[in-house]
Motif scaffolding. Structure first.
Motif, PDB file in Angstrom:
ATOM      1  N   LEU B 137      29.010  31.856  47.200  1.00  0.00           N
ATOM      2  CA  LEU B 137      30.026  31.480  46.350  1.00  0.00           C
ATOM      3  C   LEU B 137      31.215  31.301  46.625  1.00  0.00           C
ATOM      4  O   LEU B 137      31.590  31.590  47.447  1.00  0.00           O
ATOM      5  N   SER B 138      31.728  30.262  45.779  1.00  0.00           N
ATOM      6  CA  SER B 138      33.920  29.521  46.294  1.00  0.00           C
ATOM      7  C   SER B 138      34.175  30.925  45.253  1.00  0.00           C
ATOM      8  O   SER B 138      34.312  32.334  45.172  1.00  0.00           O
ATOM      9  N   GLY B 139      35.596  31.078  46.086  1.00  0.00           N
ATOM     10  CA  GLY B 139      36.381  32.297  46.606  1.00  0.00           C
ATOM     11  C   GLY B 139      37.133  32.022  44.947  1.00  0.00           C
ATOM     12  O   GLY B 139      36.713  33.227  44.246  1.00  0.00           O
ATOM     13  N   GLY B 140      36.198  30.818  43.744  1.00  0.00           N
ATOM     14  CA  GLY B 140      36.807  31.475  42.587  1.00  0.00           C
ATOM     15  C   GLY B 140      35.818  32.224  42.255  1.00  0.00           C
ATOM     16  O   GLY B 140      36.352  33.138  41.292  1.00  0.00           O
ATOM     17  N   MET B 141      34.829  32.207  42.083  1.00  0.00           N
ATOM     18  CA  MET B 141      33.368  32.989  41.594  1.00  0.00           C
ATOM     19  C   MET B 141      33.836  33.839  41.966  1.00  0.00           C
ATOM     20  O   MET B 141      33.286  35.464  41.703  1.00  0.00           O
ATOM     21  N   LYS B 142      33.311  34.046  43.356  1.00  0.00           N
ATOM     22  CA  LYS B 142      34.034  35.603  44.090  1.00  0.00           C
ATOM     23  C   LYS B 142      34.926  36.517  43.294  1.00  0.00           C
ATOM     24  O   LYS B 142      34.313  37.822  42.720  1.00  0.00           O
ATOM     25  N   ARG B 143      36.036  35.742  42.786  1.00  0.00           N
ATOM     26  CA  ARG B 143      37.103  36.564  42.489  1.00  0.00           C
ATOM     27  C   ARG B 143      36.358  37.036  40.907  1.00  0.00           C
ATOM     28  O   ARG B 143      36.707  38.111  40.206  1.00  0.00           O
ATOM     29  N   ARG B 144      36.293  36.366  39.796  1.00  0.00           N
ATOM     30  CA  ARG B 144      35.457  35.863  38.956  1.00  0.00           C
ATOM     31  C   ARG B 144      33.909  37.362  38.877  1.00  0.00           C
ATOM     32  O   ARG B 144      34.353  37.950  37.724  1.00  0.00           O
ATOM     33  N   LEU B 145      33.943  36.882  39.427  1.00  0.00           N
ATOM     34  CA  LEU B 145      32.131  38.371  39.345  1.00  0.00           C
ATOM     35  C   LEU B 145      33.427  39.735  39.853  1.00  0.00           C
ATOM     36  O   LEU B 145      32.714  40.636  39.387  1.00  0.00           O
ATOM     37  N   ILE B 146      34.260  40.071  40.566  1.00  0.00           N
ATOM     38  CA  ILE B 146      34.833  41.110  40.903  1.00  0.00           C
ATOM     39  C   ILE B 146      35.571  41.170  38.877  1.00  0.00           C
ATOM     40  O   ILE B 146      35.614  42.341  39.243  1.00  0.00           O
ATOM     41  N   ILE B 147      36.088  40.680  38.748  1.00  0.00           N
ATOM     42  CA  ILE B 147      36.487  40.792  37.360  1.00  0.00           C
ATOM     43  C   ILE B 147      35.271  41.459  36.599  1.00  0.00           C
ATOM     44  O   ILE B 147      35.458  42.450  35.761  1.00  0.00           O
ATOM     45  N   VAL B 148      33.922  40.756  37.241  1.00  0.00           N
ATOM     46  CA  VAL B 148      32.990  40.933  35.805  1.00  0.00           C
ATOM     47  C   VAL B 148      32.365  42.598  36.534  1.00  0.00           C
ATOM     48  O   VAL B 148      32.099  43.449  35.461  1.00  0.00           O
ATOM     49  N   ARG B 149      32.635  42.972  37.674  1.00  0.00           N
ATOM     50  CA  ARG B 149      32.727  44.598  37.959  1.00  0.00           C
ATOM     51  C   ARG B 149      33.253  45.569  37.842  1.00  0.00           C
ATOM     52  O   ARG B 149      32.605  46.558  37.420  1.00  0.00           O
ATOM     53  N   ALA B 150      34.792  44.832  37.122  1.00  0.00           N
ATOM     54  CA  ALA B 150      35.736  46.023  36.941  1.00  0.00           C
ATOM     55  C   ALA B 150      35.296  46.094  36.012  1.00  0.00           C
ATOM     56  O   ALA B 150      36.012  47.132  35.478  1.00  0.00           O
ATOM     57  N   LEU B 151      34.360  45.184  34.212  1.00  0.00           N
ATOM     58  CA  LEU B 151      34.300  45.230  33.547  1.00  0.00           C
ATOM     59  C   LEU B 151      33.277  46.512  32.832  1.00  0.00           C
ATOM     60  O   LEU B 151      32.524  46.379  31.919  1.00  0.00           O
ATOM     61  N   LEU B 152      32.453  46.254  34.104  1.00  0.00           N
ATOM     62  CA  LEU B 152      31.290  47.169  33.370  1.00  0.00           C
ATOM     63  C   LEU B 152      30.767  48.198  32.879  1.00  0.00           C
ATOM     64  O   LEU B 152      30.844  48.557  32.485  1.00  0.00           O
ATOM     65  N   ASN B 153      32.288  49.454  33.914  1.00  0.00           N
ATOM     66  CA  ASN B 153      32.010  50.451  32.472  1.00  0.00           C
ATOM     67  C   ASN B 153      33.100  50.773  31.414  1.00  0.00           C
ATOM     68  O   ASN B 153      33.894  51.453  31.019  1.00  0.00           O
ATOM     69  N   ASN B 154      33.562  49.233  30.898  1.00  0.00           N
ATOM     70  CA  ASN B 154      33.745  48.976  29.998  1.00  0.00           C
ATOM     71  C   ASN B 154      35.509  49.703  29.904  1.00  0.00           C
ATOM     72  O   ASN B 154      35.621  50.523  28.744  1.00  0.00           O
ATOM     73  N   PRO B 155      36.378  49.659  30.555  1.00  0.00           N
ATOM     74  CA  PRO B 155      37.061  50.163  30.786  1.00  0.00           C
ATOM     75  C   PRO B 155      38.465  50.191  30.468  1.00  0.00           C
ATOM     76  O   PRO B 155      38.243  49.521  28.773  1.00  0.00           O
ATOM     77  N   ARG B 156      38.721  51.529  30.180  1.00  0.00           N
ATOM     78  CA  ARG B 156      40.170  51.590  29.141  1.00  0.00           C
ATOM     79  C   ARG B 156      41.182  50.822  29.340  1.00  0.00           C
ATOM     80  O   ARG B 156      42.237  50.328  28.594  1.00  0.00           O
ATOM     81  N   ILE B 157      41.122  50.909  31.348  1.00  0.00           N
ATOM     82  CA  ILE B 157      42.393  50.413  32.025  1.00  0.00           C
ATOM     83  C   ILE B 157      42.312  49.643  32.809  1.00  0.00           C
ATOM     84  O   ILE B 157      40.899  50.264  33.680  1.00  0.00           O
ATOM     85  N   LEU B 158      42.590  48.154  32.654  1.00  0.00           N
ATOM     86  CA  LEU B 158      42.290  47.378  33.772  1.00  0.00           C
ATOM     87  C   LEU B 158      43.074  47.082  34.878  1.00  0.00           C
ATOM     88  O   LEU B 158      44.419  47.027  34.325  1.00  0.00           O
ATOM     89  N   ILE B 159      43.088  47.717  35.945  1.00  0.00           N
ATOM     90  CA  ILE B 159      44.002  47.403  37.030  1.00  0.00           C
ATOM     91  C   ILE B 159      43.709  46.042  37.706  1.00  0.00           C
ATOM     92  O   ILE B 159      42.799  45.841  38.052  1.00  0.00           O
ATOM     93  N   LEU B 160      44.552  45.151  37.944  1.00  0.00           N
ATOM     94  CA  LEU B 160      44.977  44.065  38.467  1.00  0.00           C
ATOM     95  C   LEU B 160      45.437  43.937  39.518  1.00  0.00           C
ATOM     96  O   LEU B 160      46.641  43.713  39.086  1.00  0.00           O
ATOM     97  N   ASP B 161      44.921  43.721  41.309  1.00  0.00           N
ATOM     98  CA  ASP B 161      45.913  43.497  42.063  1.00  0.00           C
ATOM     99  C   ASP B 161      45.910  42.382  42.749  1.00  0.00           C
ATOM    100  O   ASP B 161      44.668  42.151  42.934  1.00  0.00           O
ATOM    101  N   GLU B 162      47.318  41.637  42.102  1.00  0.00           N
ATOM    102  CA  GLU B 162      47.158  39.939  42.678  1.00  0.00           C
ATOM    103  C   GLU B 162      45.442  39.062  42.092  1.00  0.00           C
ATOM    104  O   GLU B 162      44.716  38.410  42.899  1.00  0.00           O
ATOM    105  N   PRO B 163      45.200  39.091  41.174  1.00  0.00           N
ATOM    106  CA  PRO B 163      43.819  38.662  40.562  1.00  0.00           C
ATOM    107  C   PRO B 163      43.560  37.030  40.637  1.00  0.00           C
ATOM    108  O   PRO B 163      42.638  36.575  41.120  1.00  0.00           O
ATOM    109  N   THR B 164      44.457  35.988  40.728  1.00  0.00           N
ATOM    110  CA  THR B 164      44.205  34.933  41.040  1.00  0.00           C
ATOM    111  C   THR B 164      45.061  34.471  42.359  1.00  0.00           C
ATOM    112  O   THR B 164      45.492  33.387  42.730  1.00  0.00           O
TER     113      THR B 164
END
Lengths: 262, 305
Positions: B137-164
């Motif tokens: 995966l490219s850097g951008g894809m990895k980052r998007r995948l991490i966001i997918v991973r963070a959304l798996l549990n349908n979170p009420r709170i999303l923590i983004l530490d330097e997402p981009t």
């Protein structure tokens, strides 16, 4: 996408098993490569002993030398695989692959994650002793159906040596220093555990040391099970292994908890 | 107004003698996007880590959805999704396996997670990558995948530490778009970033931190309007030697000099124009003052390390 799944946080057992599942999944992805050592190593050992040393040794405690040595390998393989898994393996997962950073940001806590690791070490002990058992059975070295219980002893051995390895991992920060533990502690245990010769032939001091080594008890049990010669002292061996598990695992988890808290 | 979703009172984190977070107070409302800005080492990530229960609170009080991280870590973590600063995908597993394994950590049954994984990969335009290995995966894809991973549990709170951080503008804009969608769907977001544009685009409110304390808090646009002048003229000395005094007659100007670069702030662009004519400044930029100017004004232009 907002079909709102509301899920209760998983309970302790489910959390521990989810970590176990991760390791299981990674291991069985490369099952041929990962299964190669436990099946092939005993072959090499038996060849070396059968064609080599065995020709100089007539019998030992009334059996062929390969019959005497083979059951001990079920125990030592469990010790080594669990040791490597929770020293080098855990260190690499922790420091290089940063697996736990991800795991610990989920409902999994430090205790859950590392209890899962220790159980995984037990499972590897089980698989490895089973693999060795299968290999030696082709050489006619298994004499009793009791041998089917041997992988369970491999599980207990894996738990103990996994937890001991984890204690080391909680102190060691530089990967090369694991050599001190593996070569300095595990290899001597391998030689003192009565795999290659009866413990009673050792000097008295070393007999006492040998008694304190969990592997010695594991080797005794394996030999009793594989050869079908079970005696009352085997109960003692089994109790030794079972009794030391709770304190060793408890201490390992305590140590790694200290290391992981930031 | 409802009780805040996250409330910190006098929140403190110490490592030995070092104080990483020094008694900060903030509160974050439900469905708000809240930013933490500050130079490296300001205490942003530490604050985040206390919120997602990885780092124990040393002193003070922290409440998340009415729960205390000291006692309810498992429950709190089950309603949070985390996009950490560094990618920590499991390199031994494929894209789909990474997500499956992660879903289990949240206790999501496989039949539910399979469906969810497919939806989220679509959402983040990764649907063709299900079976790819992480290193492909490219850097951008990895980052998007991490966001997918963070959304798996349908979170009420999303923590983004330097997402981009470190991504190209196309990916950055895609991610901002998706984050805005999530915000409208009611997800509360906590964001740290070094990109002021990102903070201005996404945050309803933010705090600017330095050395473990909060220097300023509020809506990004209001903060800029309130604490900086409207325009700034930038130019490089280029051999001229301007005396700071020479700008002073223009009553309402402030001047900052950093190395060979001059920054002259004023509420009126015509004043800046007359200054540039008067001093024969040819290569200059006149622009609206923005969050970055405020940030640098507060935290200094020198290196903090």
């Amino acid at each position: 996408m907002n079909n709102a799944i509301v899920i209760d946080p998983p309970g302790f057992i489910q959390r521990v098993l989810s970590v176990f599942y991760r390791h299981y999944k990674c291991y069985f992805k490369h099952v041929v490569a990962n299964g190669f050592p436990p099946f092939v190593e005993p072959l090499l050992f038996l060849a070396a002993i059968g064609f080599g040393v065995g020709r100089y040794v007539n019998t030992i405690e009334g059996m062929k030398y390969s019959e005497y040595v083979a059951p001990g390998l079920l125990a030592s393989t469990a010790m080594f695989t669990a040791t490597f898994e929770l020293t080098y393996g855990t260190h690499i997962r922790m420091e290089y692959k940063r697996i736990y950073d991800g795991i610990l940001s989920t409902p999994i806590g430090i205790v859950d994650a590392f209890v899962g690791e220790v159980i995984w070490a037990g499972a590897k002990g089980l698989f490895f002793s089973l693999a060795v058992l299968i290999t030696i059975s082709f050489f006619g070295l298994v004499h009793s159906p009791w041998a089917l219980c041997a992988p369970a002893v491999g599980f207990l051995t894996g738990i103990i040596y996994g937890a001991l390895g984890l204690i080391m991992t909680s102190f060691i920060t530089e990967i090369n220093n694991f050599n001190f533990y593996v070569t300095g502690c595990c290899t001597p245990m391998f030689f003192l555990a009565g795999i290659f010769m009866p413990v009673k032939e050792l000097p008295v001091v070393l007999q006492k040391v040998s008694y304190c080594i969990p592997l010695t008890h594991s080797v005794n049990l394996m030999r009793g099970l594989v050869l079908g010669k079970l005696e009352s002292f085997h109960v003692h061996n089994l109790l030794f292994l079972i009794i030391i598990i709770p304190p060793v695992v408890w201490f390992a988890i305590r140590c790694i908890k200290k290391r992981m808290i930031i | 107004m409802d009780a805040p979703l996250i409330q910190a009172d006098c929140l403190t984190k110490k490592y030995g003698d070092f104080i990483a977070v020094n008694g900060i107070n903030f509160s974050i409302a439900d469905a708000e996007c809240f930013g933490f800005l500050g130079p490296n080492g300001a205490g942003k990530t530490t604050t985040m880590k206390m919120i997602y229960c990885i780092s124990p609170v040393t002193q003070g009080k922290l409440s998340i959805a009415g729960m205390d991280p000291r006692h309810d870590a498992t429950r709190i973590k089950s309603i949070i999704g985390v996009v950490p600063q560094e990618n920590n995908l499991d390199p031994e597993l494929t894209v789909e396996e990474n997500l499956q394994v992660f879903a289990r950590y949240f206790g999501i049954p496989p039949r539910v997670s399979r469906q969810r994984i497919r939806e989220l990969l679509n959402f983040m335009s990764l649907d063709k990558k299900e079976n790819a290995k992480i290193k492909e995966l490219s850097g951008g894809m990895k980052r998007r995948l991490i966001i997918v991973r963070a959304l798996l549990n349908n979170p009420r709170i999303l923590i983004l530490d330097e997402p981009t951080t470190g991504l190209d503008p196309q990916v950055r804009h895609l991610i901002w778009d998706k984050l805005r969608e999530l915000k409208y769907s009611g997800v509360t977001m906590l964001l740290t970033t070094h990109y002021m544009e990102e903070a201005s685009q996404l945050c309803d409110r933010l705090v600017i931190m330095d050395n473990g304390t909060i220097l300023m808090a509020g809506n990004p646009h209001e903060l800029v309007n309130k604490h900086t002048k409207r325009y700034v003229m930038e130019f490089t000395r280029n051999g001229h030697n301007f005396d700071q005094q020479s700008f002073l007659p223009h009553s309402d100007c402030t001047v900052e000099i950093h190395g060979s670069r001059y920054y002259i702030y004023s509420d009126s662009d015509s004043i800046l124009d007359s200054i540039s004519k008067q001093h024969h400044i040819t290569s200059k930029i006149v622009r609206s003052a923005d969050l970055e100017d405020l940030f640098l004004k507060l935290t200094g232009r020198g290196l903090n390390e």
